[in-house]
Design a protein around this motif. Structure first.
Motif, mmCIF file in Angstrom:
data_model
loop_
_atom_site.group_PDB
_atom_site.id
_atom_site.type_symbol
_atom_site.label_atom_id
_atom_site.label_comp_id
_atom_site.label_asym_id
_atom_site.label_seq_id
_atom_site.Cartn_x
_atom_site.Cartn_y
_atom_site.Cartn_z
ATOM 1 N N CYS A 137 7.369 18.738 -45.769
ATOM 2 C CA CYS A 137 6.736 17.464 -46.115
ATOM 3 C C CYS A 137 5.699 17.765 -47.184
ATOM 4 C CB CYS A 137 6.074 16.819 -44.904
ATOM 5 S SG CYS A 137 5.088 15.360 -45.335
ATOM 6 N N TYR A 143 17.511 23.920 -38.827
ATOM 7 C CA TYR A 143 16.825 22.706 -39.254
ATOM 8 C C TYR A 143 16.354 21.895 -38.054
ATOM 9 C CZ TYR A 143 18.821 24.016 -43.711
ATOM 10 O OH TYR A 143 19.151 24.730 -44.842
ATOM 11 N N SER A 156 2.652 12.390 -37.743
ATOM 12 C CA SER A 156 3.906 13.132 -37.566
ATOM 13 C C SER A 156 3.649 14.535 -37.027
ATOM 14 C CB SER A 156 4.682 13.204 -38.884
ATOM 15 O OG SER A 156 3.999 13.998 -39.843
ATOM 16 N N CYS A 192 5.215 15.852 -33.540
ATOM 17 C CA CYS A 192 6.174 16.960 -33.525
ATOM 18 C C CYS A 192 5.673 18.202 -32.794
ATOM 19 C CB CYS A 192 6.527 17.360 -34.961
ATOM 20 S SG CYS A 192 7.539 16.151 -35.839
ATOM 21 N N THR A 212 16.839 15.497 -44.098
ATOM 22 C CA THR A 212 17.105 16.863 -43.645
ATOM 23 C C THR A 212 18.411 17.380 -44.231
ATOM 24 O OG1 THR A 212 15.979 16.365 -41.562
ATOM 25 C CG2 THR A 212 17.331 18.352 -41.619
ATOM 26 N N ASP A 213 19.443 16.552 -44.189
ATOM 27 C CA ASP A 213 20.747 16.967 -44.728
ATOM 28 C C ASP A 213 20.662 17.281 -46.216
ATOM 29 O OD1 ASP A 213 21.885 16.656 -42.235
ATOM 30 O OD2 ASP A 213 22.682 14.646 -42.644
ATOM 31 N N ASN A 250 9.647 13.929 -40.315
ATOM 32 C CA ASN A 250 9.986 12.519 -40.111
ATOM 33 C C ASN A 250 11.386 12.431 -39.494
ATOM 34 O OD1 ASN A 250 12.091 12.176 -42.117
ATOM 35 N ND2 ASN A 250 10.505 12.125 -43.695
ATOM 36 N N THR A 251 11.821 11.227 -39.154
ATOM 37 C CA THR A 251 13.057 11.068 -38.393
ATOM 38 C C THR A 251 14.305 10.899 -39.256
ATOM 39 O OG1 THR A 251 12.711 8.669 -38.241
ATOM 40 C CG2 THR A 251 11.816 10.028 -36.448
ATOM 41 N N SER A 252 14.175 11.052 -40.565
ATOM 42 C CA SER A 252 15.293 10.830 -41.471
ATOM 43 C C SER A 252 16.239 12.034 -41.491
ATOM 44 C CB SER A 252 14.783 10.550 -42.890
ATOM 45 O OG SER A 252 15.850 10.537 -43.812
ATOM 46 N N THR A 253 17.368 11.907 -40.820
ATOM 47 C CA THR A 253 18.363 12.986 -40.859
ATOM 48 C C THR A 253 18.977 13.099 -42.251
ATOM 49 O OG1 THR A 253 20.051 11.427 -40.067
ATOM 50 C CG2 THR A 253 18.920 12.771 -38.412
ATOM 51 N N THR A 304 14.646 18.049 -37.219
ATOM 52 C CA THR A 304 14.255 16.706 -37.637
ATOM 53 C C THR A 304 13.462 16.083 -36.505
ATOM 54 O OG1 THR A 304 16.298 16.483 -38.930
ATOM 55 C CG2 THR A 304 15.081 14.463 -38.446
ATOM 56 N N ASN A 354 11.608 19.070 -40.844
ATOM 57 C CA ASN A 354 11.392 17.746 -41.423
ATOM 58 C C ASN A 354 10.629 16.934 -40.385
ATOM 59 O OD1 ASN A 354 11.425 15.187 -42.484
ATOM 60 N ND2 ASN A 354 13.626 14.880 -42.238
#
Length: 292
Positions: free
Chosen positions: A95, A42, A73, A77, A23-24, A17-20, A44, A15
């Motif tokens: 993404c 996974y 991004s 990363c 990802t969850d 982007n920084t949104s956990t 993030t 993932n």
């Protein structure tokens, strides 16, 4: 981490982007596929900024809402992911865009392959590694679902490709142009082959983050509306619809309702709904097992 004794292959789901939370949301989708011999890990995107060798500072991206965000991004990363490439068999970039991380990871894999001593066997000295993005996976899967040649004249031995199309339901309106161009770049060659199999892109007007932060009923209403508009925008049959955002994982029923509103129950239930995360995992697992 590498595949354990219980798993033949390991796949890193990325993932960028920084949104956990996002990802969850991917984990139960992949767990439901029951690939008992595959280990999914996974990644993030970290929230800290990175400083490039030329002194530029690249910030992390909390939500990828444009093509420019996908580029940023990827650059952010890359340095975190390159050390992980030797540790996994495959990589899924989660993404839904023409995301440069797919190409970056392929370049790193090629660099590792080229480091094998002359005369060394790739299959024996360094197992092949694979990369795809959920955008690429959903497009290729949709084409495989809708494409078929039909006999039009058995006396003249004429045949023709089916006219069925696929389309994409995505988030913000900026993706209409961005994803349409990405499909064209992926499918159209220098001879300007037509993208007549592509019905286009319709969007909900939401960001990826808003898919999980505004009331669920409003998200559902917008998903249904975008799906219905997509189908009604073309005269050819839309036989497959890609869910054009990793954050849409698990929202198939809203897309299905839009299909039924546009086509009626019987034909609406025939439309294939393609989750790019599921499609990507399937492509990577097949590639690992086949050794392509």
């Amino acid at each position: 981490m590498a595949a354990s004794d219980q798993h033949r292959f390991s796949i890193l789901v990325i993932n960028p982007n920084t949104s956990t939370h996002m990802t969850d949301g991917l984990k139960p989708i992949l767990e439901s596929l029951q690939y008992t011999d595959v280990q999914f890990d996974y990644f993030t995107a970290p929230s800290e900024s990175v400083t490039l060798p030329d002194g530029r500072i690249i910030e992390s991206v909390p939500s990828i809402n444009s093509g420019e965000d996908s580029v940023q991004s990827a650059i952010h990363c890359r340095g975190f992911l390159e050390p992980l490439v030797p540790k996994y068999d495959a990589f899924l970039v989660a993404c839904y865009s023409a995301h440069p991380l797919v190409g970056m990871l392929k370049e790193e894999i090629l660099r590792l392959e080229e480091a094998i001593p002359t005369g060394g066997s790739l299959s024996s000295r360094s197992q092949r590694k694979y990369v795809t993005g959920i955008f690429e996976a959903s497009v290729t899967t949709s084409l495989s679902l809708i494409s078929s040649f039909h006999l039009t004249d058995d006396r003249e031995f004429h045949k023709a490709q089916a006219k069925d199309t696929f389309g994409i339901v995505s988030t913000g309106s900026i993706w209409e142009t961005e994803l349409s161009k990405a499909v064209a770049d992926m499918l159209v060659n220098s001879d300007n082959v037509s993208t007549s199999r592509f019905a286009g892109v319709e969007t909900t007007g939401l960001t990826a983050v808003e898919l999980h932060t505004i009331p669920a009923e409003e998200v559902r209403r917008r998903m249904i509306g975008a799906t219905e508009r997509l189908i009604r925008s073309t005269s050819n049959s839309v036989s497959a619809i890609c869910m054009g955002c990793a954050g849409m994982a698990g929202m198939e029923e809203a897309v299905r309702e839009g299909c039924i509103k546009a086509y009626g129950a019987q034909q609406g239930h025939r439309v294939r709904i393609v989750d790019g995360v599921v499609a990507g995992a399937g492509i990577l697992v097949a590639a690992c097992k086949a050794g392509f």
